[in-house]
Design a protein around this motif. Sequence first.
Motif, short mmCIF file in Angstrom:
data_model
loop_
_atom_site.label_atom_id
_atom_site.label_comp_id
_atom_site.label_asym_id
_atom_site.label_seq_id
_atom_site.Cartn_x
_atom_site.Cartn_y
_atom_site.Cartn_z
N UNK A 198 0.95 -1.22 0.12
CA UNK A 198 -0.24 -0.09 0.03
C UNK A 198 0.69 1.23 -0.10
N UNK A 199 2.03 0.93 0.52
CA UNK A 199 3.08 2.38 0.40
C UNK A 199 3.89 2.50 -0.78
N UNK A 200 3.75 1.44 -1.52
CA UNK A 200 4.46 1.41 -3.01
C UNK A 200 3.54 1.85 -4.19
N UNK A 201 3.84 2.94 -4.93
CA UNK A 201 2.88 3.33 -6.17
C UNK A 201 3.49 2.30 -7.12
N UNK A 202 2.35 1.73 -7.88
CA UNK A 202 2.57 0.88 -9.03
C UNK A 202 3.42 -0.34 -8.69
N UNK A 203 3.38 -0.91 -7.51
CA UNK A 203 4.05 -2.03 -7.15
C UNK A 203 3.35 -3.40 -7.17
N UNK A 204 4.01 -4.29 -7.32
CA UNK A 204 3.53 -5.62 -7.49
C UNK A 204 4.24 -6.61 -6.66
N UNK A 205 3.21 -7.47 -6.19
CA UNK A 205 4.02 -8.36 -5.15
C UNK A 205 4.98 -9.55 -5.56
N UNK A 206 4.78 -9.86 -6.87
CA UNK A 206 5.62 -10.97 -7.37
C UNK A 206 6.87 -10.29 -8.36
N UNK A 207 7.07 -8.92 -8.38
CA UNK A 207 8.01 -8.33 -8.96
C UNK A 207 8.74 -7.13 -7.84
N UNK A 208 10.15 -7.04 -7.88
CA UNK A 208 10.50 -6.05 -7.05
C UNK A 208 10.53 -4.86 -7.76
N UNK A 209 10.57 -3.65 -7.07
CA UNK A 209 10.67 -2.16 -7.57
C UNK A 209 12.07 -1.53 -7.34
N UNK A 210 12.43 -0.93 -8.43
CA UNK A 210 13.42 0.34 -8.39
C UNK A 210 12.62 1.66 -8.05
N UNK A 211 13.01 2.07 -6.75
CA UNK A 211 12.18 3.14 -6.29
C UNK A 211 13.17 4.33 -6.43
N UNK A 212 12.79 5.52 -7.22
CA UNK A 212 13.64 6.97 -7.25
C UNK A 212 12.95 7.76 -5.95
N UNK A 213 11.84 7.32 -5.66
CA UNK A 213 11.56 8.19 -4.43
C UNK A 213 11.21 7.62 -3.06
N UNK A 269 18.31 -5.67 -21.01
CA UNK A 269 18.79 -6.92 -20.52
C UNK A 269 17.71 -7.87 -20.38
N UNK A 270 16.58 -7.24 -20.12
CA UNK A 270 15.34 -8.36 -19.78
C UNK A 270 15.23 -8.62 -18.55
N UNK A 271 15.56 -7.87 -17.53
CA UNK A 271 15.42 -8.05 -16.18
C UNK A 271 14.03 -7.70 -15.72
N UNK A 272 13.42 -8.59 -14.96
CA UNK A 272 12.12 -8.40 -14.33
C UNK A 272 12.28 -7.33 -13.31
N UNK A 273 11.45 -6.22 -13.37
CA UNK A 273 11.52 -5.11 -12.20
C UNK A 273 10.36 -4.38 -12.67
N UNK A 274 9.89 -3.57 -11.61
CA UNK A 274 9.11 -2.10 -11.82
C UNK A 274 9.74 -0.93 -11.52
N UNK A 275 9.43 0.49 -11.98
CA UNK A 275 9.93 1.36 -11.52
C UNK A 275 8.64 2.16 -10.68
N UNK A 276 9.02 2.47 -9.31
CA UNK A 276 8.16 2.99 -8.58
C UNK A 276 8.64 4.24 -7.54
N UNK A 277 7.77 4.56 -6.76
CA UNK A 277 7.98 5.59 -5.64
C UNK A 277 7.39 5.14 -4.32
N UNK A 278 7.88 5.31 -3.49
CA UNK A 278 7.29 4.96 -2.08
C UNK A 278 6.95 5.87 -1.16
N UNK A 279 5.61 5.91 -0.58
CA UNK A 279 5.25 6.86 0.37
C UNK A 279 6.19 6.71 1.60
N UNK A 280 6.79 5.79 1.99
CA UNK A 280 7.54 5.56 2.98
C UNK A 280 8.99 5.74 3.03
#
Length: 326
Positions: free
Chosen positions: A222-237, A258-269
């Motif tokens: 809930x604190x991660x924008x555009x997050x998914x439970x099965x994929x880690x995120x790279x968060x800039x904020x 390179x085909x690495x599985x991840x998302x881009x996101x920002x965190x409220x926390x």
Amino acid sequence: MALDKEFLGRLMEAPAVGTACGPVLSLLSERFGASYVQTLVPDGFCLFQKQEGTPEELEVVFIAHMDEIGGCVYGPAEGGGFITRVWGNAPRLFAENTLQAIDWLASRADEAHPIQGRIEKYGDEESLLVEGDGIRPYRTVFTFQQPTLFEQEWVYGKAIDPRATLYAVVEAVRRLDSARVGAMLVMAEECAMEVARKGAVFLQRHAPHLQLIVNADVPDIRNLADGALDVPSLRYFEGRNFIDPSFGIRVAEQLEHDGTAFRVSGARSGSQTVLFTPLARTLSIALPMEGVHTPRGRAHLKGIERCEDLLCAVGEIALAKRLPEG
């Protein structure tokens, strides 16, 4: 790489609160084995690096924290039991669940013993009192006692935050198998963020060739924008903090290529990441979960595996001197 459920389960069940991280450190020392050397700063961190390396040779450092939510015991209460200070959730949550306690200087998980909690009200404020054998004022810390459960694609347990990313960092460093890569495992992020400054100062003094720092942590989905439970995120904020966005965007482009599985996101926390950004180019990796800071949260096993893969992919880019400029 296949996820080692046995090790992850032991890591999640071991108690570690504040800088009382001995039981977890023992498991990690066993996991890294004799081919790794430790630099231990009590009440600070433990740095693991290949035996043949020195901190001066470090180019990449992965960071995670070891401690979970819980509390510490103060002095006796007038009506019996002991006054406590709790971190990470409301006193009532601890009173309503099974607790285990350890001495601050304990080194093994089997040194833990059960204690009981109850709520006392002081005006409108609720406080947690604890009682049980073996409690020592200003020496005893406590957390939940909860077995780890694996069910289909999920893991359930008490300390997914932070042990899921702690696991991923440890396994990624072992896979990269380089004296230029280290794992800095910090104590007390949940209750005392400033403890991580000891690690930052150490790296500033002893790692002049540092090129990349990656901090990995476990926020609630809930604190991660555009997050998914099965994929880690790279968060800039993280909250109001910038985590090198221009650099992160360029790294994300390489990872996507390179085909690495991840998302881009920002965190409220927030997290301890911002303490390390002045030292080198820095990335923040988030592995979201459900039910953070509760006795029985859950995380996706594929997400943990992919977090380890993401860390390895970033490390390989750095070791190959492919990090973007600027």
